[in-house]
Design a protein around this motif. Structure first.
Motif, short mmCIF file in Angstrom:
data_model
loop_
_atom_site.label_atom_id
_atom_site.label_comp_id
_atom_site.label_asym_id
_atom_site.label_seq_id
_atom_site.Cartn_x
_atom_site.Cartn_y
_atom_site.Cartn_z
N ARG A 83 32.99 35.54 48.37
CA ARG A 83 33.96 36.11 47.27
C ARG A 83 34.35 36.18 46.65
NH1 ARG A 83 37.31 38.36 52.22
NH2 ARG A 83 36.97 37.69 53.84
N ARG A 84 34.37 34.37 46.15
CA ARG A 84 34.58 34.30 44.84
C ARG A 84 33.47 35.06 43.64
NH1 ARG A 84 33.80 27.89 42.09
NH2 ARG A 84 34.48 28.47 39.97
N ILE A 85 32.67 35.35 44.17
CA ILE A 85 31.20 36.00 43.13
C ILE A 85 31.48 37.58 42.69
CG2 ILE A 85 28.97 36.49 43.59
CD1 ILE A 85 28.18 34.04 44.21
N VAL A 86 32.58 38.30 44.88
CA VAL A 86 33.16 39.67 44.15
C VAL A 86 33.64 39.71 43.39
CG1 VAL A 86 33.34 41.66 45.42
CG2 VAL A 86 31.48 39.92 46.51
N ASP A 87 34.65 38.55 43.55
CA ASP A 87 36.15 38.58 43.04
C ASP A 87 36.11 38.38 41.37
OD1 ASP A 87 39.06 38.31 42.90
OD2 ASP A 87 39.23 36.04 42.16
N GLU A 88 35.18 37.64 40.88
CA GLU A 88 34.85 37.43 39.60
C GLU A 88 34.65 38.38 38.63
OE1 GLU A 88 35.27 32.54 39.47
OE2 GLU A 88 33.50 33.64 39.73
N ALA A 89 32.87 38.76 39.56
CA ALA A 89 32.81 40.10 39.10
C ALA A 89 33.66 41.61 38.43
CB ALA A 89 31.58 40.55 39.90
N ALA A 90 34.45 42.10 40.66
CA ALA A 90 35.36 42.22 39.93
C ALA A 90 36.08 42.41 38.65
CB ALA A 90 36.11 42.61 41.38
N GLN A 91 36.82 41.00 38.04
CA GLN A 91 37.89 40.61 37.45
C GLN A 91 36.86 40.41 35.88
OE1 GLN A 91 38.59 36.48 37.37
NE2 GLN A 91 40.61 37.01 36.00
N ASP A 92 36.00 40.48 35.81
CA ASP A 92 35.22 40.77 35.10
C ASP A 92 35.08 42.04 34.43
OD1 ASP A 92 34.52 38.06 34.20
OD2 ASP A 92 33.02 37.50 35.37
N ASP A 93 34.52 43.43 35.81
CA ASP A 93 34.22 44.48 35.36
C ASP A 93 35.59 44.89 34.62
OD1 ASP A 93 32.38 46.73 36.62
OD2 ASP A 93 31.66 44.45 35.73
N ALA A 94 36.65 44.46 35.04
CA ALA A 94 37.98 45.39 35.10
C ALA A 94 38.07 45.01 33.81
CB ALA A 94 39.64 44.49 36.12
N ALA A 95 38.13 44.00 33.48
CA ALA A 95 37.97 43.70 31.60
C ALA A 95 36.84 44.02 30.65
CB ALA A 95 38.27 41.58 31.12
N GLU A 96 36.58 44.93 31.40
CA GLU A 96 35.77 45.32 30.28
C GLU A 96 35.87 46.93 30.25
OE1 GLU A 96 32.17 43.21 29.00
OE2 GLU A 96 31.73 43.31 31.66
#
Length: 383
Positions: A83-96
């Motif tokens: 779950r952490r990996i998915v959440d952080e991937a989404a957060q990083d993509d949103a920032a970009e």
């Protein structure tokens, strides 16, 4: 190129879709270090030194890459980790600037820790729904089989993927095939892809990176792809490239990984301009930022700084990524309107200016001498 202060539109503000990102490969380096400490895993230096990989495009080169990938994946051992990996991937993509992320996962790799492949898929899907709400970027999932496993395993995964087929956040939108293109017979995976197509899933196999046009012909004939992971070697056969354009097959081009895996010696050798110039629909992807040292915006920066793409052409790449996604029409229309808005805004408006300097990556990763390395062998899939 010589740095300049010329004002340019901010690429982190350019709305886009991210269609080629592997689950473990999306992990932040800081997260990997944290998980390794938790589980007492000793990581190889090449995963910690902040340098992007530079490996030869040989079986030995791939072997070294796979061992590093396996070492990272060995640190993912629980539902919370996933779950952490998915959440952080989404957060990083949103920032970009991503409005849509279709993350690729092979659940086989994580099944032993969560009770099987079905719970593994359900965890990722639920995490995708949660991350969508938390970060404002739609997260959908591509289930991928591995060329290193038996084609019957791929059929099992295709049937599982079909159970969760849809086009919204937290649903399975595609079926992929990853790992070393030199392994396995492409046509043997045809039945699995037929199962996925009948369920309405996109066919999104890898192809045409480590192997050339002959392999791409096999992929097109046997797997009937809607999108091809990489596909850059199509430029070596004009007739094949014309066929890809005619069919509307989208190429998920990942410039950083092409160089890191030795397919091309330099950034400028990646045939991005030739593909776009031939009319091929291209969606840029980051592939495995954990190992290659650059995320999605860095691929757009390469298109701008290395390949000379202007803002209209960069917006075209973003538009192609949105159209190639499996998002609902309403999502696509909204993102395309936002791309129009990005172009209509004057350079420097709503997000500042950008100069012709390379941006670094998290944890100090950025341009520089890169290295490979070996680690403890693990599973032989990549997702």
């Amino acid at each position: 190129m010589t740095p300049t202060t010329e004002a340019r539109r901010d690429l982190t503000k350019l709305p886009k879709a991210h269609l080629h990102l592997h689950f473990t490969g999306s992990m932040r380096a800081a997260t990997l270090r944290d998980l390794a400490r938790r589980y007492g895993v000793r990581l190889p230096a090449a995963l910690l030194d902040g340098d992007p990989l530079r490996l030869p495009a040989t079986e030995r080169g791939w072997f070294r890459f796979q061992r590093l990938y396996d070492a990272a994946r060995a640190c993912v051992r629980s539902e919370d980790d996933m779950r952490r990996i998915v959440d952080e991937a989404a957060q990083d993509d949103a920032a970009e600037g991503s409005g849509r992320l279709e993350i690729q996962v092979d659940p086989t790799s994580y099944a032993p820790f969560v009770g099987g492949i079905t719970p593994a898929v359900e965890i990722v899907l639920d995490a995708a729904r949660t991350a969508t709400l938390a970060h404002g970027v739609e997260v959908a999932v591509v289930v991928a089989a591995s060329r290193t496993r038996h084609p019957l395993d791929a059929r099992t995964l295709a049937r599982l993927a079909a159970r969760y087929a849809g086009d919204g956040p937290g649903e399975v939108v595609g079926f992929g095939l990853s790992n070393d293109e030199r392994r396995g017979g492409t046509e043997d995976f045809g039945p699995a892809f037929a199962i996925a197509r009948r369920a309405g899933l996109a066919s999104v196999p890898h192809g045409g990176e480590l192997l050339g046009p002959g392999h791409l012909h096999e992929v097109i004939d046997a797997l009937e792809p809607d999108r091809i992971g990489h596909g850059v070697r199509a430029v070596e056969e004009p007739r094949l490239l014309d066929e890809i354009v005619r069919r509307g097959v989208v190429l998920e081009v990942c410039p950083a990984s092409n160089v890191s895996l030795g397919v091309y010696a330099r950034d400028e050798d990646v045939p991005l301009g030739a593909l776009v110039g031939a009319g091929a629909p291209v969606a840029l992807g980051a592939d495995d930022p954990l190992l290659f040292g650059s995320r999605l915006v860095a691929q757009y920066e390469s298109a701008r700084h290395v390949h000379g793409f202007d803002d209209d052409t960069l917006a075209g790449l973003a538009r192609a990524s949105v159209r190639a996604s499996r998002a609902r029409p309403s999502t696509k229309e909204q993102l395309e309107r936002q791309i129009d808005g990005w172009l209509e805004a004057a350079p420097g408006a709503e997000g500042g200016t950008e100069s012709d300097t390379e941006s670094g990556t998290e944890d100090g990763a950025g341009p520089g001498t890169a290295r490979g390395g070996d680690a403890t062998p693990g599973l032989s899939s990549r997702s």
